[in-house]
Design a protein around this motif. Sequence first.
Motif, short mmCIF file in Angstrom:
data_model
loop_
_atom_site.label_atom_id
_atom_site.label_comp_id
_atom_site.label_asym_id
_atom_site.label_seq_id
_atom_site.Cartn_x
_atom_site.Cartn_y
_atom_site.Cartn_z
N UNK B 208 0.83 -1.21 0.00
CA UNK B 208 0.00 0.00 0.00
C UNK B 208 0.86 1.25 0.00
N UNK B 209 1.89 1.25 0.85
CA UNK B 209 2.72 2.45 0.95
C UNK B 209 3.44 2.69 -0.36
N UNK B 210 3.89 1.63 -0.97
CA UNK B 210 4.62 1.82 -2.22
C UNK B 210 3.72 2.42 -3.28
N UNK B 211 2.46 1.96 -3.31
CA UNK B 211 1.53 2.46 -4.32
C UNK B 211 1.19 3.92 -4.09
N UNK B 212 1.14 4.34 -2.83
CA UNK B 212 0.66 5.68 -2.53
C UNK B 212 1.76 6.68 -2.26
N UNK B 213 2.99 6.32 -2.54
CA UNK B 213 4.12 7.12 -2.06
C UNK B 213 4.07 8.55 -2.57
N UNK B 214 3.42 8.77 -3.70
CA UNK B 214 3.44 10.13 -4.24
C UNK B 214 2.58 11.10 -3.45
N UNK B 215 1.72 10.60 -2.57
CA UNK B 215 0.87 11.51 -1.80
C UNK B 215 1.71 12.34 -0.84
N UNK B 216 2.76 11.73 -0.34
CA UNK B 216 3.48 12.39 0.76
C UNK B 216 4.31 13.56 0.27
N UNK B 217 4.45 14.53 1.13
CA UNK B 217 5.28 15.69 0.78
C UNK B 217 6.74 15.29 0.89
N UNK B 274 13.87 -2.82 2.04
CA UNK B 274 12.43 -3.00 2.04
C UNK B 274 11.71 -1.69 1.76
N UNK B 275 12.29 -0.59 2.27
CA UNK B 275 11.70 0.72 2.06
C UNK B 275 12.28 1.41 0.83
N UNK B 276 12.75 0.60 -0.13
CA UNK B 276 13.45 1.21 -1.26
C UNK B 276 12.58 2.23 -1.98
N UNK B 277 11.25 1.99 -1.98
CA UNK B 277 10.39 2.93 -2.67
C UNK B 277 10.45 4.31 -2.03
N UNK B 278 10.74 4.33 -0.74
CA UNK B 278 10.87 5.61 -0.04
C UNK B 278 12.22 6.24 -0.34
N UNK B 279 13.26 5.44 -0.21
CA UNK B 279 14.59 6.02 -0.34
C UNK B 279 14.92 6.40 -1.75
N UNK B 280 14.27 5.75 -2.71
CA UNK B 280 14.55 6.13 -4.09
C UNK B 280 14.01 7.50 -4.39
N UNK B 281 12.96 7.91 -3.69
CA UNK B 281 12.41 9.23 -4.02
C UNK B 281 13.08 10.36 -3.25
#
Lengths: 103, 629, 494
Positions: B208-217, B274-281
């Motif tokens: 879910x977090x990976x799919x929605x990552x663009x919402x976050x500032x 595991x949080x690569x979707x976060x760190x990549x952005x």
Amino acid sequence: MTSLTGYAAVSMILFSLGAIGVVSRRNVFIIYMSIELMLNGINLFLVTFARYHFNMDGQILSIMVIAIAAAEAAIFLSVIILLFKTKKSLDTNVFTELKQETE
Amino acid sequence: MHTPYLIWIILIPLLGALLNAGFYIYHIKFKKLPEKLFAIIGTVTPFIAFLFTLNLFFKLNDGSENFEQFLFQWLDVDNLSIEMKLLGDKLAIFMAMFVTFVGWLIHIYAVGYMKGDDGFGKFFAYFNLFLASMLILVLADNPVILFIGWEGVGVCSYLLISFHYTDGDNVMAGNKAFIVNRVGDLGFILGVITLFFALDKTGISFGDMQANISIASNDLLILSGFLLFVGAMGKSAQVPLYVWLPDAMAGPTPISALIHAATMVTAGIYMVARFHFLYSSVEEIGLFIAYIGAISAVFAAIIATRQQDIKKILAYSTMSQLGYMFIGVGLGFYSSGLFHVFTHAFFKAMLFMGAGGVILALHHEQNIFKMAQHRKRLPIISATFLIGVIAISGIPPFSGFFSKDAILAAAFQQGEYLIWGVGMFTAFLTAFYMFRLYFVVFVAPNGHEKEYSYTDKTITFPLMILAVGAIFAGFLNFPAIFGGSAFVDTWLAELNSVKLHMSHATEYALMFASIAVAVAGIYVAYKKYANYDVYKPESEEGLIANKFYVDEVYDKLFVQSIKRLSRYFDETVDTKYIDGTLMLACKGFISFGKKLAIIQNANVRYYAFYMLAGISATSMYIYITLIGQ
Amino acid sequence: MGAADILSFIIFLPAVVAFILMISTTKIEDVRNIAFITTIITLILVMKIYLNFEPKAEMQFVTNIEWISSYGINYYIGVDGFSLTILMLIAILIPTSYLLLWEGRTKGYWLNMLLIQTGVTGTLLSLDIILFYFFWETMLLPVFLIIGIFGSGNKVFSTIKVTIYTMAGSLLMFVAILYLGVSFFNEYGHWSFQYNDLTTLTHLGYNEKLFLFLAFATAFAIKIPIFPFHTWITGTYSDAPTGGVFLLSSIMAKLGVYAVVRFMIPFFPDIFVEFSSWFVFIGVFGMIYFGIAALMQDDIKKMFAYSSASHLSLIAAGVFSLNSYGINGALYLIIAHAIATGGLFLLIGLLHEQTGFKTIKDLGGIAKKAPIFTFMFAIMLFSNVGLPGTNGFVSELLIIFGIYEFNHTMGYISAVTVLVAASFMLWMFQRAILQERVGAPLQMRDLRIKEIVGLVPWVIIIFLMGIYPDPFIDKFEPTVTHYINDILKIGAIK
């Protein structure tokens, strides 16, 4: 009728003397005598007004006071004897058992 | 794709733990049970878990979808819906594989190492529990369940470090590990919460977090990335939360091998992956991670050059290698970082176990200057140790070379020359201090004549298997320029944000540089230590030998001041101020009462006077107000 | 005697039994056994209610009889999801605690325990505020006796301090209650002290409401306790006998929190919202302050007193965070904390009986002699510390979520809770239980079957609530949602 004031004054003076005596004397006997003096002052007051209004109530009341004074005398004197037995003195300043202890 | 098997990977070691715990209680309360019982339960369960993992690995390799297993709804309050759900994707199965495999080997090793210990059964109960927790961590589908495993391994680490708890020092080490870990955990929890709310409460599972990552500032992403990494700093012993790792060596060696080399400490890297979707952005945080990794790597390497306890040297070496792994994942090269995790697990576990073998053989001696010349007496340990030392120094074709080189190449390619330089320098130091260790312990000629005990087969068997791994594991990710298939890179490719793409010339040049640096380190160590006179041990003075006084600084800065604050709170604020205020109220009442009590002086005449005064006043009042009109 | 009377039975059975025992037998074993059976019967009745309870947001099993009708005071009791959870907690904890207090008590001890149970249950179930006050004060007297007679150390001073301190707060509350009653009479023309009637007052001015709110808040702040009204706790917990301190910390403190939710939220929702930041701050501050103060304590009971206060402050902060996570988390922590802290106090009581220790310095080497004791102690300890897998973790997680949603900075500070308890608990555990003692070894027997049977349900609950929390939360979540929508509705008008 002689005015009341003379009799009333005398009884008030008697009462006051008695009251002052109760408060300011140290000897228990004297306190007792002052109490009796107060009572008698009131008796005179009662009888005076009974005579003035020609109403017996005051005189009846004053006889009751005399009777009670007698009873009280009995108790009072026994208590004085007992008090004397405990402290061998009749000075009221000596009887301080009920005092709050100061720290 | 749903599978019913994921849960068994976790449950079987857990079952082993419970069985062993139950039998252990029976063992101490009623009748003694043979060690073999605990040993068999303890070693069979990880192997079965490994088989399950292997099965899933083959299926994934054949192109199956990621495996999932939903167990039950864990928590459902408002928008927070946490499921107890397991995820077996390539990353998870990759981790689970070597965790169970290396774990199994270390369990076997522990049978020999812990022989004769009173708490034999308890040890294996804790050990299996640790493995189960680590597997929960690795297979979790959302960060809260991951955190359950995360803390689970922390608790098992505490229990196992303070295993011989009658000695207060061991327990202090365990406490330190747990509390410093908890500081990291604080960061992790805050990171999860920040991220959840930044994503507008849309969901907490990784998917879910990976799919929605663009919402976050962006700001909140940076903040949560940082906080999550604080957790990794604690768990994986990076600067500044590393101080627990050297002290953790107080635990028995199998623990150091499993927990503090191969598995628990790698949880931080796994978490970042595991949080690569976060760190990549948010590349700034990635860079920060890489820098921390580089600093920790060189810092630890410097300290290791002057340590005298064999296990502490290996502990600092672990911290240093973890730094490399963070450089890899920080710069976005997840597969390279994780590959180094994989190879490191093999050779570091082997090194620890070898060290343990030496320690046992010499009756628990741990100072390297009191050991010498074991080549002849402990041939297998000596040979495997040499293999491990070569591997960690990064000499081809052993595995350490491939994984370390990939990371350094990545740093160079990204233009992070500072990190690359630090990494090269650390490689030099690594070769130096590891060979220092090898030479002093196994080669130096004049040594102490100590009594040797016989070494169990259970100790040597795992060493040999791991040695094979240490040598050949590199081929699992054989780089493309040599014609290899780069298996691990492709396996984990979905994580990578960046790929290695340099000219062959640069790549060859870098490889040559790393080898040269390593050889230089070995040479210096050889010159200094091969013929070392162990009767003249190195001094323990100096900044480096005292680990830069970091422990002392932490103590003064945090521990002592909190203790003082505690005393201050209890004695001054509570007792003097707050209670004091209360007591003022009480004392006020009491003194007021005393003042009033002066009236009661037990003298009858005063009482009579009070009565008289009172009656007079009342009569006057009545007369004036009611009658005297 | 219908099904609805079951609550009255639950409330009064222990007191009735206590009175009967007081005038009849003198053999201690009989008193103890009968008391124990009474609590088991209460437990069975409560379980019956628990199973028949429907997860809706209304009062169930209600009884409403006129008592002092000229002033509108009714005997009005009922239970909803919120009080049911706490009721269940009490009903399970008390009998099992008896098992851990089995030996060596006198008749008065058991009678007081029974009376406290009545007081506590009555407070929990009262819906008429005068009745609530009646039971609130009833709780105090047996506690006063149990600490003053059966305690240790500075027992007389401690018991007088706690009783008068609590009563001072209750007095303020009583004035507020009367004021509320009078306002109701002025507005509607008849008397009533029922809690759902008193929520319909509309003519109170802002200052009046503020005073009333603060009066109630003071009373509850003293009970829970919240900084800075906490100074009675160290002396009292330290000098109270084991059963007393168990009841005080596990049960009575929770009633303060319960009362805040039950009465203060519905009566003064706008002021509640207005002051919530203050209380969240005090709660978080208290949690850290008490945790740090606990660190250097040598007296274990005092350390646990601070630890207890630390968790209770966190619970209070959760309640005031005005959102679903925080309040549900606070309720969960009420349960978790009651079990963990209660267990720790009882075990320490056992330890004290066996070894007669005074401070941590006297202890050591317990783990070798009493492994099962150590095991139970460790589980309670880890639940207190908030280890995942135990209910402590779930509750603290929810509360941190809640406080974060309320205010980001407060949320970050509140997360420090994961660190606070760990530090002093582990250090204490090491010195008192694990490491070898300096000097001669202590005499300590391990737990007996009875005590293990008493503790096993708690251990099971700790792990069950930690691994599968959802069904537990479902029982009270509707009530919490109702309360929040209720507040938010009022608060949003402003």
